[in-house]
Design a protein around this motif. Structure first.
Motif, PDB file in Angstrom:
ATOM      1  N   ARG A  44       0.818  -1.219   0.000  1.00  0.00           N
ATOM      2  CA  ARG A  44       0.000   0.000   0.000  1.00  0.00           C
ATOM      3  C   ARG A  44       0.846   1.261   0.000  1.00  0.00           C
ATOM      4  O   ARG A  44       0.366   2.340  -0.328  1.00  0.00           O
ATOM      5  N   ASP A  45       2.137   1.130   0.348  1.00  0.00           N
ATOM      6  CA  ASP A  45       3.009   2.302   0.319  1.00  0.00           C
ATOM      7  C   ASP A  45       3.765   2.446  -0.999  1.00  0.00           C
ATOM      8  O   ASP A  45       4.693   3.224  -1.112  1.00  0.00           O
ATOM      9  N   GLY A  46       3.344   1.695  -2.029  1.00  0.00           N
ATOM     10  CA  GLY A  46       3.832   1.939  -3.378  1.00  0.00           C
ATOM     11  C   GLY A  46       5.014   1.116  -3.838  1.00  0.00           C
ATOM     12  O   GLY A  46       5.636   1.446  -4.849  1.00  0.00           O
ATOM     13  N   LEU A  69      -3.236   6.970  -4.962  1.00  0.00           N
ATOM     14  CA  LEU A  69      -4.677   6.765  -5.109  1.00  0.00           C
ATOM     15  C   LEU A  69      -5.295   6.308  -3.790  1.00  0.00           C
ATOM     16  O   LEU A  69      -6.347   6.785  -3.381  1.00  0.00           O
ATOM     17  N   ARG A  70      -4.623   5.408  -3.113  1.00  0.00           N
ATOM     18  CA  ARG A  70      -5.098   4.945  -1.807  1.00  0.00           C
ATOM     19  C   ARG A  70      -5.130   6.107  -0.821  1.00  0.00           C
ATOM     20  O   ARG A  70      -6.083   6.279  -0.062  1.00  0.00           O
ATOM     21  N   ASP A  82     -10.073   1.914   5.513  1.00  0.00           N
ATOM     22  CA  ASP A  82      -9.153   1.909   4.384  1.00  0.00           C
ATOM     23  C   ASP A  82      -9.941   1.624   3.110  1.00  0.00           C
ATOM     24  O   ASP A  82     -11.004   1.008   3.148  1.00  0.00           O
ATOM     25  N   MET A  83      -9.418   2.073   1.989  1.00  0.00           N
ATOM     26  CA  MET A  83     -10.038   1.860   0.695  1.00  0.00           C
ATOM     27  C   MET A  83     -10.237   0.367   0.451  1.00  0.00           C
ATOM     28  O   MET A  83      -9.378  -0.442   0.761  1.00  0.00           O
ATOM     29  N   VAL A  88     -10.878   3.577 -11.869  1.00  0.00           N
ATOM     30  CA  VAL A  88     -10.564   4.805 -12.587  1.00  0.00           C
ATOM     31  C   VAL A  88     -10.720   4.497 -14.071  1.00  0.00           C
ATOM     32  O   VAL A  88     -10.050   3.606 -14.604  1.00  0.00           O
ATOM     33  N   GLN A  89     -11.614   5.241 -14.719  1.00  0.00           N
ATOM     34  CA  GLN A  89     -11.932   4.931 -16.109  1.00  0.00           C
ATOM     35  C   GLN A  89     -11.469   6.047 -17.031  1.00  0.00           C
ATOM     36  O   GLN A  89     -11.714   7.223 -16.781  1.00  0.00           O
TER      37      GLN A  89
END
Length: 149
Positions: A44-46, A69-70, A82-83, A88-89
């Protein structure tokens, strides 16, 4: 260097046996789900962990974007949650992002992201992502990095 048909990044990164299995599962997912072209599993930290359908630089970029994004999605909830999922389109591609399970303070949850073309059925993509995560969720967490290093 090639390990059983899987390119192994050079430098300090090592693909473990565990990662080989996850890469195989992601490749199977991309091959199985109509319209899906790429997938990445990232902390989650990329930090990219496993990816298919893209080179290492694209996996780095997507993983970093997932972290952002998160971070953007987190305050949108009415409670401190949390998400779970973000879609995303764009006209030519849709990016589906789903959080994996949370195993507590000693682990960093991960996110699974897939890119699909406009003809992909969002219900099928979402269902298959959830099935993949549920099927292997005990393997989809990263231990917290040692802060002393």
């Amino acid at each position: 260097m090639i390990l059983k048909g899987i390119p192994v990044p050079q430098g300090n990164i090592t693909i473990t046996r565990h990662d080989e299995h996850l890469q195989w599962l992601l490749q199977r997912f991309v091959d199985k789900v109509p319209g899906v072209t790429q997938a990445v599993l990232a902390s989650r930290d990329g930090i990219k962990l496993v990816w298919v359908g893209m080179d290492v630089d694209a996996a780095d970029e997507l993983s970093a974007a997932l972290s952002g994004l998160r971070a953007l999605a987190f305050p949108l909830a009415s409670v401190n949650e949390d998400m779970h999922q973000v879609v995303v389109q764009f006209p030519s591609v849709t990016v589906y992002v789903m959080r994996t399970s949370d195993r507590g303070a000693d682990y960093v949850s991960e996110v699974l992201a897939v890119r699909a073309g406009p003809a992909a059925d969002p219900r099928v993509v979402g269902h298959e992502m959830a099935a993949l995560i549920t099927g292997v969720e005990e393997h989809l967490t990263t231990p917290v990095r040692d802060r002393a290093q």
